[in-house]
Scaffold this motif. Structure first.
Motif, PDB file in Angstrom:
ATOM      1  N   THR B 184      47.067 -41.829  62.523  1.00 36.43           N
ATOM      2  CA  THR B 184      47.990 -42.561  63.608  1.00 36.43           C
ATOM      3  C   THR B 184      47.160 -42.353  65.005  1.00 36.43           C
ATOM      4  O   THR B 184      47.667 -42.730  65.964  1.00 36.43           O
ATOM      5  CB  THR B 184      49.569 -41.574  63.665  1.00 36.43           C
ATOM      6  OG1 THR B 184      48.935 -40.196  64.155  1.00 36.43           O
ATOM      7  CG2 THR B 184      50.277 -41.587  62.290  1.00 36.43           C
ATOM      8  N   ILE B 185      45.744 -42.041  64.882  1.00 37.94           N
ATOM      9  CA  ILE B 185      45.363 -42.101  65.795  1.00 37.94           C
ATOM     10  C   ILE B 185      45.088 -43.574  66.863  1.00 37.94           C
ATOM     11  O   ILE B 185      45.835 -44.567  65.975  1.00 37.94           O
ATOM     12  CB  ILE B 185      44.129 -41.440  66.078  1.00 37.94           C
ATOM     13  CG1 ILE B 185      43.381 -41.387  67.103  1.00 37.94           C
ATOM     14  CG2 ILE B 185      43.415 -43.226  65.912  1.00 37.94           C
ATOM     15  CD1 ILE B 185      41.472 -40.721  66.803  1.00 37.94           C
ATOM     16  N   GLY B 186      45.615 -43.235  68.146  1.00 38.73           N
ATOM     17  CA  GLY B 186      45.856 -44.279  69.525  1.00 38.73           C
ATOM     18  C   GLY B 186      47.060 -45.110  68.897  1.00 38.73           C
ATOM     19  O   GLY B 186      47.062 -46.442  69.636  1.00 38.73           O
ATOM     20  N   ILE B 195      54.960 -45.197  60.333  1.00 36.87           N
ATOM     21  CA  ILE B 195      53.755 -44.753  59.502  1.00 36.87           C
ATOM     22  C   ILE B 195      54.130 -43.940  58.960  1.00 36.87           C
ATOM     23  O   ILE B 195      54.083 -43.355  57.858  1.00 36.87           O
ATOM     24  CB  ILE B 195      51.847 -44.969  60.401  1.00 36.87           C
ATOM     25  CG1 ILE B 195      52.081 -46.172  61.269  1.00 36.87           C
ATOM     26  CG2 ILE B 195      51.494 -44.327  59.452  1.00 36.87           C
ATOM     27  CD1 ILE B 195      51.533 -47.111  60.523  1.00 36.87           C
ATOM     28  N   ARG B 196      54.382 -42.980  59.273  1.00 41.68           N
ATOM     29  CA  ARG B 196      55.322 -41.626  58.833  1.00 41.68           C
ATOM     30  C   ARG B 196      56.113 -41.675  57.373  1.00 41.68           C
ATOM     31  O   ARG B 196      55.474 -41.281  56.360  1.00 41.68           O
ATOM     32  CB  ARG B 196      55.792 -40.195  59.533  1.00 41.68           C
ATOM     33  CG  ARG B 196      54.526 -39.808  60.453  1.00 41.68           C
ATOM     34  CD  ARG B 196      54.889 -38.779  61.267  1.00 41.68           C
ATOM     35  NE  ARG B 196      54.122 -38.700  62.781  1.00 41.68           N
ATOM     36  CZ  ARG B 196      54.221 -38.818  64.381  1.00 41.68           C
ATOM     37  NH1 ARG B 196      56.434 -39.452  64.007  1.00 41.68           N
ATOM     38  NH2 ARG B 196      53.664 -38.591  65.219  1.00 41.68           N
ATOM     39  N   ALA B 197      57.217 -43.025  58.165  1.00 39.59           N
ATOM     40  CA  ALA B 197      57.580 -43.183  56.746  1.00 39.59           C
ATOM     41  C   ALA B 197      57.441 -43.991  55.577  1.00 39.59           C
ATOM     42  O   ALA B 197      57.838 -43.594  54.711  1.00 39.59           O
ATOM     43  CB  ALA B 197      59.750 -44.031  57.610  1.00 39.59           C
ATOM     44  N   LEU B 212      45.849 -35.544  54.394  1.00 41.79           N
ATOM     45  CA  LEU B 212      46.619 -36.048  55.593  1.00 41.79           C
ATOM     46  C   LEU B 212      45.518 -34.436  56.565  1.00 41.79           C
ATOM     47  O   LEU B 212      45.653 -34.093  57.081  1.00 41.79           O
ATOM     48  CB  LEU B 212      47.619 -35.686  56.233  1.00 41.79           C
ATOM     49  CG  LEU B 212      47.016 -35.959  57.729  1.00 41.79           C
ATOM     50  CD1 LEU B 212      48.057 -37.822  57.516  1.00 41.79           C
ATOM     51  CD2 LEU B 212      48.858 -35.854  57.914  1.00 41.79           C
ATOM     52  N   THR B 213      44.348 -35.847  57.687  1.00 39.64           N
ATOM     53  CA  THR B 213      43.606 -34.832  58.679  1.00 39.64           C
ATOM     54  C   THR B 213      44.605 -35.230  60.233  1.00 39.64           C
ATOM     55  O   THR B 213      44.594 -36.458  59.636  1.00 39.64           O
ATOM     56  CB  THR B 213      42.272 -34.899  58.864  1.00 39.64           C
ATOM     57  OG1 THR B 213      41.804 -36.020  59.412  1.00 39.64           O
ATOM     58  CG2 THR B 213      42.012 -34.748  57.688  1.00 39.64           C
ATOM     59  N   SER B 218      53.405 -33.508  65.040  1.00 40.81           N
ATOM     60  CA  SER B 218      54.064 -34.570  64.423  1.00 40.81           C
ATOM     61  C   SER B 218      54.147 -34.841  63.281  1.00 40.81           C
ATOM     62  O   SER B 218      54.968 -34.902  62.107  1.00 40.81           O
ATOM     63  CB  SER B 218      54.605 -35.314  64.999  1.00 40.81           C
ATOM     64  OG  SER B 218      55.091 -34.985  66.689  1.00 40.81           O
ATOM     65  N   ASP B 219      53.012 -35.593  63.267  1.00 47.52           N
ATOM     66  CA  ASP B 219      52.648 -35.969  61.687  1.00 47.52           C
ATOM     67  C   ASP B 219      52.492 -34.496  60.633  1.00 47.52           C
ATOM     68  O   ASP B 219      52.943 -35.155  59.602  1.00 47.52           O
ATOM     69  CB  ASP B 219      50.760 -36.686  61.724  1.00 47.52           C
ATOM     70  CG  ASP B 219      51.102 -37.671  62.285  1.00 47.52           C
ATOM     71  OD1 ASP B 219      52.196 -38.094  62.622  1.00 47.52           O
ATOM     72  OD2 ASP B 219      49.672 -38.115  62.196  1.00 47.52           O
TER      73      ASP B 219
END
Lengths: 264, 327
Positions: B184-186, B195-197, B212-213, B218-219
């Motif tokens: 989710t960078i940027g 994206i998370r959903a 995941l890194t 929040s991610d």
């Protein structure tokens, strides 16, 4: 095994196709690149026309043989740069960590990397090569042999580019060495080998194998000898093997990078 | 069943140490000095099938190096890695069929092609028959809502749309494990949430293990049930999100609007964060004083409005990083 080779071939062709599609996005640039390369190559012929008007034989070559030499040189260069352009940018691909994308795919890393880019102007070289071939050697069998020889030559040039580019796994700024080495392969390619003597000549058939990529094919196209064909094919096979060995040895030292990058 | 097993994993990089200025550059030409940087030191952990694990740490902690060793990009110096029973060093191609990777900082898509053409290309890379690729593209474009822009060249897409396409490209071959490095960078908050959903839905529908890194807490909070923290190349914490919160959330933030001013300066277990007369913000250390006792000190009759909240996860993680720095 056979399926794997077939699938790898399919991917390499697809990759070249997509890379070509990218180059064709702008019609004017694409056509200009191709046409200007043909004109650029053709302009050098004028200088040879002038030279041959003074004497009939230069470095043991007739004017027809010089045309063939230019055809072979442009053809080998065209094959290598059209199908495997990224071999010439392998050093940057390695140092910028752009191999990551190919490593996580279930295909041959080296082939995937070097077929990911095409050079449009190399199409001009290829067209020019065939014009020269048709002008000098007009038989179908000669065109077939010419095609085979420029493929071998293209493979040798690519193999050398891969070996030089792979030095990046060991040394920083190996791109400069690669650029110089690849430059030598083209700089010596368009002159008759008779003008080179002694150590230089030895180098041209060994370390800088311009002789095997260009001079022997010209000899083969004028006086076919199976032993000479064997030398070209044998050398190409050794170079391919060496390129794979050096690249995969180096790959173990690959350190990737965290630079932001895009596949463009 | 463990799908990832890592034992004593180590990786050291040799970095050239250059002295300052042009003089230094000349000196290092003839007498180069190298520094060994231990990027990863004896890391050990396992991941179960279907788990969503957050692998986090500050910049330079060794996260990317670890993920790159797990995916076969880097060769470890020492240690064992088993991904679905495969060693990435020895079975790179086999492993590639089983895993998917999304590196937020590195695009894998051809930007001049449409997402559809890219997906077809990825289908060919994984030797998937034409019909199966078509079916998969249809299925994933519905799940990730790509219908609107599936035929638009990637270079014309927004960053959020591109990342969605990157994830779909990495799922075309039904990987069992998906490695997401800063996906989710940027991205803006709305797209991030989206994206998370989608990642969550994918984990639920396909039972894909997610590794995941991310620097975005929040991610981590919204996606993962387990957190592995790495710092200076060492594993500093491997715990469930629940435990992490339970152990580290012994502090509560109390924000109150008061009728009259209250003096809590010398109270044990209470730290005053903000005191603007009638508006008070305090931190209550529940290991020393209960929230109820803190409220008694404030006097419930004196409170106009109150808000009690946990310390944000970001602060907890920062505290863990800092603790490690102090050691």
């Amino acid at each position: 095994m056979l399926t794997a080779v077939k699938n790898q071939g399919k991917i390499s062709i697809l990759s070249i196709k997509y890379a070509l599609m990218k180059e064709m996005l702008n019609k004017t640039t694409f056509l200009t690149n191709v046409i200007f390369m043909i004109l650029n190559n053709a302009s050098f012929i004028i200088q040879w026309i002038v030279l041959y008007s003074i004497q009939d034989n230069i470095g043991g070559y007739t004017f027809q043989q010089v045309l063939l030499l230019w055809g072979v040189a442009a053809g080998s260069y065209g094959v290598s740069h059209f199908f495997f352009e990224n071999a010439y940018e392998l050093a940057e691909t390695i140092t910028d960590g752009k191999l990551d994308a190919y490593i996580v795919q279930p295909k041959n890393i080296l082939l995937s990397a070097i077929t990911s880019k095409v050079k449009t102007s190399a199409l001009g070289d290829l067209l020019y090569a065939y014009i020269m071939c048709v002008v000098v050697a007009r038989s179908f069998s000669s065109i077939l042999l010419f095609t085979f020889l420029i493929i071998c030559g293209g493979i040798i040039l690519t193999g050398i580019a891969v070996i030089l580019g792979s030095l990046s796994f060991w040394f920083k700024r190996a791109d400069m060495v690669a650029e110089a080495g690849n430059g030598w392969m083209t700089n010596f390619a368009n002159y008759p080998d008779g003008i080179f003597k002694g150590v230089v000549k030895v180098l041209l058939y060994t370390l800088i194998p311009v002789g095997i990529v260009n001079y022997i094919p010209v000899q083969l196209l004028t006086h076919f000898r199976l032993s000479n064909l064997g030398i070209v094919v044998g050398f190409a096979s050794v170079i391919i093997l060496l390129a794979f060995i050096v690249f995969y040895r180096g790959l173990k030292r690959y350190s990737s990078s965290n630079l932001m990058s895009m596949r463009i | 069943m463990n799908v990832i097993e890592v034992k004593n994993l180590c990786k050291t990089f040799k970095v050239k140490k250059k002295e300052k200025g042009l003089k230094g550059s000349f000196r290092s030409l003839w007498h180069p000095k190298y520094q060994k940087i231990e990027a990863v030191k004896n890391i050990e952990f396992t991941v179960e099938k279907g788990e969503m694990i957050a692998f986090i740490g500050p910049n330079g902690a060794g996260k990317s190096t670890t993920i790159k060793m797990l995916t076969g990009i880097l060769y470890p110096d020492k240690g064992d890695i088993s991904i679905l029973g495969l060693d990435p060093r020895k079975a790179r191609k086999k492993l590639a069929y089983e895993i998917g990777t999304v590196f937020g900082q590195k695009e894998q898509l051809w930007t001049h092609l449409t997402p559809y053409d890219n997906f077809k290309f990825f289908g060919a890379i994984y030797d998937i028959p034409e019909e199966a690729v078509e079916r998969k593209i249809q299925e994933l474009s519905t799940l990730f809502e790509l219908e609107e822009f599936i035929n638009t060249p990637v270079r014309n897409l927004s960053l959020g749309q591109r990342i969605r396409c990157e994830i779909v490209a990495s799922l075309i071959h039904d990987p069992k494990i998906l490695f997401l490095d800063e996906p989710t960078i940027g991205l803006d908050p709305v797209v991030k949430e989206n994206i998370r959903a989608l990642i969550k839905r994918m984990n639920k529908e396909y039972k894909t293990t997610i590794f995941l890194t991310s620097h975005d807490t929040s991610d981590i909070e919204k996606l993962c049930k387990r957190v592995v923290i790495i710092n200076h190349g060492e594993l500093v914490l491997d715990d469930s999100m629940e435990n992490l919160k339970y152990h580290y959330l012994n502090k509560k933030i109390v924000e109150a609007k008061m009728k009259e001013k209250v003096n809590l300066e010398d109270e044990d277990g209470i730290t005053i964060l903000k005191d603007k007369g009638y508006n008070l913000k305090i931190e209550v250390d529940t290991s020393k004083k209960s929230v109820a006792d803190a409220l008694k000190l404030l006097n419930p009759d004196n409170i106009i409005d109150i808000n009690i909240s946990n310390i944000p996860l970001e602060n907890i993680i920062t505290e863990i990083y800092k603790k490690e720095e102090d050691k």
